[in-house]
Design an enzyme around this catalytic site. Structure first.
Site, short mmCIF file in Angstrom:
data_model
loop_
_atom_site.label_atom_id
_atom_site.label_comp_id
_atom_site.label_asym_id
_atom_site.label_seq_id
_atom_site.Cartn_x
_atom_site.Cartn_y
_atom_site.Cartn_z
CE LYS A 202 41.59 15.44 -9.98
NZ LYS A 202 40.29 15.47 -9.23
CD GLN B 53 37.08 16.73 -9.72
OE1 GLN B 53 37.75 16.09 -9.96
NE2 GLN B 53 37.27 17.99 -9.17
CG ASP C 219 39.51 12.02 -4.33
OD1 ASP C 219 40.48 12.87 -4.55
OD2 ASP C 219 38.45 11.94 -5.06
N1 GUN Z 1 36.92 18.85 -6.14
C1 GUN Z 1 37.84 19.61 -5.74
N2 GUN Z 1 38.89 19.16 -4.81
C2 GUN Z 1 38.76 17.63 -5.17
C3 GUN Z 1 39.23 16.45 -5.00
O1 GUN Z 1 40.47 16.50 -4.42
N3 GUN Z 1 39.01 15.31 -5.39
C4 GUN Z 1 37.57 15.34 -5.88
N4 GUN Z 1 37.20 14.15 -6.40
N5 GUN Z 1 37.05 16.54 -6.29
C5 GUN Z 1 37.40 17.57 -5.85
#
Ligand code: GUN
Length: 243
Positions: A14, A58, A81
């Site tokens: 990211k 995350q 998200d």
């Molecule tokens: N952990 C697994 N997938 C995701 C996601 O799409 N966003 C976040 N913040 N954590 C994750």
């Protein structure tokens, strides 16, 4: 938070995507024993910081932290998200600012290179808040006829075999086999499962599925990279909203 190896890879990817696009980013790598209050304080600080348009925590978080408390603390206008209840509600109504990244990444190949889901039988296997549930909503908004199945669905193969569009997001390696797929179906595999021998596989048994499916996404290299592209899109939208 903590040292989940998969999370480390995702966060690095990211950050890299931000750099490539010229998006300013800050990373806060907190120790696994950081308290919930400390994390909430940090989120509050970022909520109020003008040069930050988007906040992403995350997941998964360590056991002592309530994921829901953390998600609820994020300013919905910075929730790239789309996990905050305000944004989840908006997705339900179809009038939303942020599309959840993984389901949005699944919609991209479905709507861009295939006939639209309109009127099609769509089966989503998996009911998580991150993928299964919002995925079903996005397909529904495109006029698909949507069935949500999961690991406890009885006669699962009978249901998946009716799918013109099949999305596998159940988190079980090679769970969907070729004999569960309708001839010519579009199969999108969201699963990312690490086997004991370190091999990365999806929720669909690619070998047997590819002989039946009309189109199928592989793991790795399928819709995974799309998730990050959609996150970048949400972040730019957040910058516009918060300007
Ligand atoms: N952990 C697994 N997938 C995701 C996601 O799409 N966003 C976040 N913040 N954590 C994750």
């Amino acid at each position: 938070m903590g040292d989940d190896p998969a999370s480390r890879v995702y966060v690095n990817n990211k950050k890299k995507a931000c750099e490539e696009l010229g998006i300013y980013s800050e990373e806060y790598a907190l120790a696994a024993d950081t308290s919930e209050d400390e994390l909430l304080e940090l989120i509050d600080k970022l909520n109020g910081k003008k040069e930050i348009s988007g906040i992403l925590v995350q997941l998964p978080l360590p056991q002592h932290i309530s994921e829901q408390n953390v998600i609820n603390a994020i300013n919905p206008k910075k929730d790239v998200d789309a996990f905050h209840p305000v944004n989840v509600g908006k997705i339900m109504t179809g009038n939303f600012d942020f599309v959840p990244c993984t389901p949005a990444g699944v919609m991209a190949p479905i709507t861009q290179s295939r006939p639209a889901p309109r009127g099609k039988d769509c089966v989503v296997v998996g009911r998580s808040n991150i993928v299964g549930k919002p995925q079903a909503m996005l397909l529904l908004h495109q006029n698909g006829t949507v069935t949500i199945c999961h690991s406890r669905t009885k006669d699962l193969a009978e249901k998946t075999k009716k799918a013109d569009i099949l999305v596998a997001a159940v988190g079980i390696p090679n769970f969907i086999t070729g004999d569960m797929i309708k001839e010519g179906a579009v199969v999108i595999d969201v699963g990312i499962n690490r086997l004991a021998d370190k091999k990365l596989v999806g929720d669909v048994d690619f070998e047997s599925a590819q002989t039946v499916a009309g189109a199928i996404t592989p793991v790795p290299g399928g819709v995974g990279p799309m998730t990050i592209a959609m996150l970048m899109k949400n972040t730019i939208k957040a910058a516009e909203i918060n300007r």
